[in-house]
Every structure is written in C-alpha cells, then in structure tokens.
Write a protein that holds these residues in place. Sequence first.
Motif, PDB file in Angstrom:
ATOM      1  N   ARG A 101       0.834  -1.206   0.000  1.00  0.00           N
ATOM      2  CA  ARG A 101       0.000   0.000   0.000  1.00  0.00           C
ATOM      3  C   ARG A 101       0.872   1.260   0.000  1.00  0.00           C
ATOM      4  O   ARG A 101       0.554   2.250  -0.655  1.00  0.00           O
ATOM      5  CB  ARG A 101      -0.915   0.003   1.231  1.00  0.00           C
ATOM      6  CG  ARG A 101      -2.034  -1.009   1.169  1.00  0.00           C
ATOM      7  CD  ARG A 101      -2.948  -0.855   2.364  1.00  0.00           C
ATOM      8  NE  ARG A 101      -4.047  -1.808   2.332  1.00  0.00           N
ATOM      9  CZ  ARG A 101      -4.998  -1.889   3.258  1.00  0.00           C
ATOM     10  NH1 ARG A 101      -4.963  -1.047   4.291  1.00  0.00           N
ATOM     11  NH2 ARG A 101      -5.970  -2.770   3.158  1.00  0.00           N
ATOM     12  N   LYS A 102       1.964   1.193   0.745  1.00  0.00           N
ATOM     13  CA  LYS A 102       2.871   2.345   0.802  1.00  0.00           C
ATOM     14  C   LYS A 102       3.430   2.663  -0.574  1.00  0.00           C
ATOM     15  O   LYS A 102       3.495   3.834  -0.983  1.00  0.00           O
ATOM     16  CB  LYS A 102       4.009   2.060   1.792  1.00  0.00           C
ATOM     17  CG  LYS A 102       4.989   3.208   1.943  1.00  0.00           C
ATOM     18  CD  LYS A 102       6.097   2.859   2.942  1.00  0.00           C
ATOM     19  CE  LYS A 102       7.110   4.006   3.058  1.00  0.00           C
ATOM     20  NZ  LYS A 102       8.213   3.667   3.997  1.00  0.00           N
ATOM     21  N   LYS A 105       0.717   4.213  -2.724  1.00  0.00           N
ATOM     22  CA  LYS A 105       0.463   5.589  -2.290  1.00  0.00           C
ATOM     23  C   LYS A 105       1.543   6.522  -2.800  1.00  0.00           C
ATOM     24  O   LYS A 105       1.259   7.631  -3.288  1.00  0.00           O
ATOM     25  CB  LYS A 105       0.376   5.653  -0.766  1.00  0.00           C
ATOM     26  CG  LYS A 105       0.004   7.022  -0.218  1.00  0.00           C
ATOM     27  CD  LYS A 105      -0.136   6.997   1.292  1.00  0.00           C
ATOM     28  CE  LYS A 105      -0.512   8.372   1.832  1.00  0.00           C
ATOM     29  NZ  LYS A 105      -0.661   8.353   3.327  1.00  0.00           N
ATOM     30  N   GLU A 106       2.789   6.088  -2.712  1.00  0.00           N
ATOM     31  CA  GLU A 106       3.906   6.911  -3.174  1.00  0.00           C
ATOM     32  C   GLU A 106       3.879   7.112  -4.694  1.00  0.00           C
ATOM     33  O   GLU A 106       4.414   8.093  -5.213  1.00  0.00           O
ATOM     34  CB  GLU A 106       5.232   6.277  -2.752  1.00  0.00           C
ATOM     35  CG  GLU A 106       5.483   6.333  -1.247  1.00  0.00           C
ATOM     36  CD  GLU A 106       6.730   5.561  -0.835  1.00  0.00           C
ATOM     37  OE1 GLU A 106       7.244   4.781  -1.680  1.00  0.00           O
ATOM     38  OE2 GLU A 106       7.163   5.709   0.331  1.00  0.00           O
ATOM     39  N   GLY A 109      -1.265   6.921  -5.545  1.00  0.00           N
ATOM     40  CA  GLY A 109      -2.498   6.472  -4.917  1.00  0.00           C
ATOM     41  C   GLY A 109      -3.288   5.446  -5.706  1.00  0.00           C
ATOM     42  O   GLY A 109      -4.242   4.859  -5.186  1.00  0.00           O
ATOM     43  N   TYR A 110      -2.923   5.239  -6.963  1.00  0.00           N
ATOM     44  CA  TYR A 110      -3.593   4.234  -7.787  1.00  0.00           C
ATOM     45  C   TYR A 110      -2.570   3.206  -8.262  1.00  0.00           C
ATOM     46  O   TYR A 110      -1.426   3.540  -8.582  1.00  0.00           O
ATOM     47  CB  TYR A 110      -4.264   4.875  -9.005  1.00  0.00           C
ATOM     48  CG  TYR A 110      -5.398   5.804  -8.648  1.00  0.00           C
ATOM     49  CD1 TYR A 110      -6.640   5.295  -8.275  1.00  0.00           C
ATOM     50  CD2 TYR A 110      -5.235   7.181  -8.685  1.00  0.00           C
ATOM     51  CE1 TYR A 110      -7.690   6.143  -7.943  1.00  0.00           C
ATOM     52  CE2 TYR A 110      -6.272   8.042  -8.362  1.00  0.00           C
ATOM     53  CZ  TYR A 110      -7.497   7.516  -7.986  1.00  0.00           C
ATOM     54  OH  TYR A 110      -8.528   8.348  -7.655  1.00  0.00           O
TER      55      TYR A 110
END
Length: 295
Positions: A101-102, A105-106, A109-110
């Motif tokens: 997820r990190k 996000k970096e 976000g998609y």
Amino acid sequence: MYIGRFAPSPSGPLHFGSLIAALGSYFQARANQGKWLVRIEDIDPPREVAGAAELILKTLKVYHLHWDDEVLYQSQRLNHYQAQIDQWLEQGQAYLCQCTRKQIKEAGGYYLGTCRSKQLSGVTNCAVRLRMLHPVESFEDQKHGTMTIPTPLAQEDFIIKRRDGLFAYNLAVVLDDIYQGVTEVVRGADLIEPTGRQMSLYQTLGQTPVSYIHLPLAIDKNGNKLSKQNHATAIDLGNPKPTLLNAMAFLGFKIDNDVGALSIEKILAWGVKNWQINQLPDALNIIPRFSNAPL
C-alpha cells in the motif's frame, strides 16, 4: 423473480445505519413480490466479533424482518472463491502482485499495473490482482441516475485475494450474488465506488450485472457515517418500534399517528404497500433528525 438481499458482516451488532440498509432492501424485495435473502459476510476473521452473527439474526427477528431460504455464510464458500481465482491465474486473467500500500500511495495512490507482466510464481506474501479488461466508469443507479467512477480507479487491476490470504470483498460478493440469483442490490451509498468493480466482475464472468439502488448514509454531526468502526450504538432490542419508525422516516416514509400505533408486523406491511423508490432522499449523506430512539 425479484431476489434481493441484506448482507451484513459480523463485526458487531446492527446499528441505525445497518437497519436502514436492511429495511431498504426488505421493502424493495417485498414490494416487488420477491425473495429477501440474508447473507453473513464472514470472510474477514480479524474484524469479526464473537457472537455477532447470531446477534444480527436475532435482531432481524425482533424487528420482524423475516428472510427467505437459509442464511448463507461466506465462510462456507471459500473453496468456490479459490477455484475461480485458480482458473483466472491459469488463464492469465489474474496475476500475483507484491506491491505494498505504501508503494502504491507513493506512486500517486492508484495501482499502475507494476506487477502485471512480471509473471511472479512461487512468491510468498503476494496479493492476487485481476486484469481490468472491462473498466466501468459509470453506471445507472435506480434512484440517483448516472453515477460516475473516477477513471484511474475504474481502470485499476484490483485485488481479489489479499496478501494475508483473505478473499477480497468485491470477488466474494459478486460470486455469491450470482450463486444466489440476486437480481438487484439495495445498499448504502458508501459502496458506490466498489459498484464499478463489481459490474466489471460480472462482465469478466460473462454474466449480466444486477441493478443497484444506493441508500443515503446516516451520519453523525461530525460527518462520519454511523458504522461499527465508528462505534455506532446498537439498535434497541427491548423496544424496537421507535427505532423502526425513525428508520422508516429516514427512508422517506410519511408516518401518521394511526400507522405508528400499529404493531411492528402491520407497520412493515404498510411500508411494503406504500414503498416507492422516489420517496428516498436525494442526498447521499444525512444526519438523522428523528426523536426518541438512540442513533
């Protein structure tokens, strides 16, 4: 035949927002002379509360919301979910992904399809993603008309099995709705965005998507939806009528004193007879303003 359903997760007792979803799906099914099914979506053990499933069913009975057929528990269907995933993996329709997820996000976000062509195999701690071949960027809600899904979200290869080995909600709910013959889904507006992914799953499976009605969410004065995660108060089992009447008023019913004086069973029968989709509020988020019953 019309078939609707109410599908709570056993992460706590039913609260006012849950009751709205149950009533909306119940009235729509009964008004269409159809079946109303109950499904317990128990595929996320870390979030489940011991005894919650039994309490949910007890609560529905107290509110005279009687379902048709046997209750389906998603935990009994795990082999079916895995069989579909295995088929897609074999066909190249799904693939393993080790992105966190990190990292996503970096990257903005998609998910950008980072692992789509890596052909990972025998790698642990991976999620399974489905190749997005049928992106759905809009759909028709039976109450609200055209609903739009953000393009980057609609085009994502989304997760169908999590890194922790648990099956994703979108996969399970679609396979179960198909299995149970559900023809329309009536649920809260917080699930509008997943609707696009679920419709794409129907198309991937060669099935016709169901129709959808999204009900307004009950929110508190801070704008947070009433939910188990936000510690919403469980609805009253000792004196259910005031809460029932409040929930029906939230759904747009105009209830006079004569109707309010009836038994719960007769109030529900009156509700079925008078239910109309266009009575639902246009707003998707509403602060309940009805008296007496705790929300």
